[in-house]
Design an enzyme around this catalytic site. Sequence first.
Site, mmCIF file in Angstrom:
data_model
loop_
_atom_site.group_PDB
_atom_site.id
_atom_site.type_symbol
_atom_site.label_atom_id
_atom_site.label_comp_id
_atom_site.label_asym_id
_atom_site.label_seq_id
_atom_site.Cartn_x
_atom_site.Cartn_y
_atom_site.Cartn_z
ATOM 1 N N HIS A 1 -33.634 78.615 -21.836
ATOM 2 C CA HIS A 1 -32.554 78.808 -22.798
ATOM 3 C C HIS A 1 -31.296 79.445 -22.209
ATOM 4 O O HIS A 1 -30.287 79.571 -22.894
ATOM 5 C CB HIS A 1 -33.026 79.649 -23.986
ATOM 6 C CG HIS A 1 -33.205 81.105 -23.647
ATOM 7 N ND1 HIS A 1 -34.304 81.579 -22.997
ATOM 8 C CD2 HIS A 1 -32.403 82.176 -23.863
ATOM 9 C CE1 HIS A 1 -34.179 82.886 -22.839
ATOM 10 N NE2 HIS A 1 -33.037 83.274 -23.351
HETATM 11 C C1 UD1 Z 1 -29.787 85.211 -27.122
HETATM 12 C C2 UD1 Z 1 -29.469 86.316 -26.114
HETATM 13 C C3 UD1 Z 1 -30.364 86.180 -24.893
HETATM 14 C C4 UD1 Z 1 -31.833 86.143 -25.301
HETATM 15 C C5 UD1 Z 1 -32.005 85.011 -26.300
HETATM 16 C C6 UD1 Z 1 -33.446 84.870 -26.760
HETATM 17 C C7 UD1 Z 1 -27.129 87.052 -26.002
HETATM 18 C C8 UD1 Z 1 -25.860 86.951 -25.256
HETATM 19 N N1 UD1 Z 1 -28.095 86.209 -25.641
HETATM 20 O O1 UD1 Z 1 -29.447 83.983 -26.530
HETATM 21 O O2 UD1 Z 1 -30.174 87.310 -24.057
HETATM 22 O O3 UD1 Z 1 -32.625 85.929 -24.157
HETATM 23 O O4 UD1 Z 1 -31.175 85.275 -27.431
HETATM 24 O O5 UD1 Z 1 -33.598 83.762 -27.577
HETATM 25 O O6 UD1 Z 1 -27.237 87.872 -26.885
HETATM 26 N N2 UD1 Z 1 -29.420 79.227 -32.847
HETATM 27 C C9 UD1 Z 1 -30.103 78.657 -33.888
HETATM 28 N N3 UD1 Z 1 -30.922 79.439 -34.648
HETATM 29 C C10 UD1 Z 1 -31.087 80.756 -34.413
HETATM 30 C C11 UD1 Z 1 -30.378 81.343 -33.350
HETATM 31 C C12 UD1 Z 1 -29.554 80.567 -32.578
HETATM 32 O O7 UD1 Z 1 -29.998 77.454 -34.129
HETATM 33 O O8 UD1 Z 1 -31.864 81.413 -35.143
HETATM 34 C C13 UD1 Z 1 -28.563 78.379 -31.984
HETATM 35 C C14 UD1 Z 1 -27.130 78.375 -32.403
HETATM 36 O O9 UD1 Z 1 -26.629 77.104 -32.158
HETATM 37 C C15 UD1 Z 1 -26.480 79.363 -31.468
HETATM 38 C C16 UD1 Z 1 -27.299 79.186 -30.202
HETATM 39 O O10 UD1 Z 1 -28.621 78.889 -30.658
HETATM 40 O O11 UD1 Z 1 -25.127 79.141 -31.293
HETATM 41 C C17 UD1 Z 1 -27.310 80.382 -29.307
HETATM 42 O O12 UD1 Z 1 -27.727 81.548 -30.022
HETATM 43 P P1 UD1 Z 1 -27.251 83.011 -29.520
HETATM 44 O O13 UD1 Z 1 -27.887 84.051 -30.364
HETATM 45 O O14 UD1 Z 1 -25.773 83.043 -29.381
HETATM 46 O O15 UD1 Z 1 -27.802 83.086 -28.058
HETATM 47 P P2 UD1 Z 1 -29.216 82.696 -27.428
HETATM 48 O O16 UD1 Z 1 -28.985 81.537 -26.523
HETATM 49 O O17 UD1 Z 1 -30.285 82.571 -28.463
#
Ligand code: UD1
Length: 361
Positions: A205
């Site tokens: 991820h």
């Molecule tokens: C975040 C953390 C990372 C951690 C990871 C675990 C930061 C910078 N990154 O990354 O350190 O290892 O979580 O999973 O804080 N999305 C969904 N549903 C959700 C959450 C996210 O669809 O419940 C999608 C959205 O399109 C979103 C993308 O995933 O834009 C990224 O989510 P985000 O929380 O920004 O970062 P992660 O890649 O999950």
Amino acid sequence: MNIHLIAAARPNFMKIAPLYHALKKEKWANPLITHTGQHYDINMSDSFFSELGLPEPDFHLGVGSGTHAEQTGRIMMAYESVLSKHKVDLVVVVGDVNSTLAVSLTAVKLGIKVAHLEAGLRSFDRTMPEEINRLVTDTLADILWTPSPDADENLLREGAGKEKIIRVGNIMIDSLEMARDAIEKQNLMENFGLVENQYGIATLHRPSNVDEPEMLGNLCRMLMKISEKYRLVFPVHPRTKKNLIQYGLFDMLNDFEKIVLLDPLNYTGFMNLVFHCRFVITDSGGVQEETTYLGVPCMTLRPNTERPITISQGTNRLCSPHDLENGIDKILTEIAHQASVPELWDGKTAQRVVESIKNLQ
Ligand code: UD1
């Protein structure tokens, strides 16, 4: 003592659960959970609350996804509003996600004490958003609870006061031991037609692996190649799924029968698969630690790690997509003889944190 535990994203839920339960037993402590809403899908958030015996959050900020600045800013504004209405004695942040930084910054500016659990980890790679979050959070926090000696050294080198640093061990191991019975009761291998010790697990991820089409495509082709030898289970993170679909890679993987493509799994289901697998391929932080604890060979698809003890003592090896296939053959022969569990990764970290908070009174 009103203690806020900050939950936000998937790896945080496991980290606050043992601490919540340990604090709940203490008469002097009133642990309250704040969920920032950084992760919001049922299988990225709610399922962890129910499995880990956590109650509904006391405060839910509901910020959702966004750019780094948007997400960080929204959390700060929403949390400031909570803090302005409620008396809080200590804010406990965990890990290195955007919510960790946003909440710390908000609380210290209001003069509220902040403690960071999992302090001091450094990848020395400032292209990772998590590294920036770690550096800022540790600069701001009043109490730095560390998991390993390398973390203490990093903090001292950066000028943190010695009196702030308390080595408490690795809270993820508390979560694992707390959930062990539930993990062992599951049998996911049967659901997916897998055979004990004959399959690998892949999780990906990190933006550096999944955000560029060329890199993600190379990784997919490499996983397909490896799956000719060992079946692979691949629970796909929402960020990764979105990109696989956008770059036209999703159907290729999904149609490839040697790879079992899944939605993100709940905690006990995922750990059940880890308990019985031959190896793991990952770019996650927590998985590097869990595999070291369990003695499962782990290939980390990154050029660096903020958890070097999982390499020096544990079962973890760094590799590039290019080295992955050879790396797996090597790790399977080499690891079994040398790995050991780091000191204080013993399931008693939450209790040490409770003692440390008690001493603040
Ligand atoms: C975040 C953390 C990372 C951690 C990871 C675990 C930061 C910078 N990154 O990354 O350190 O290892 O979580 O999973 O804080 N999305 C969904 N549903 C959700 C959450 C996210 O669809 O419940 C999608 C959205 O399109 C979103 C993308 O995933 O834009 C990224 O989510 P985000 O929380 O920004 O970062 P992660 O890649 O999950």
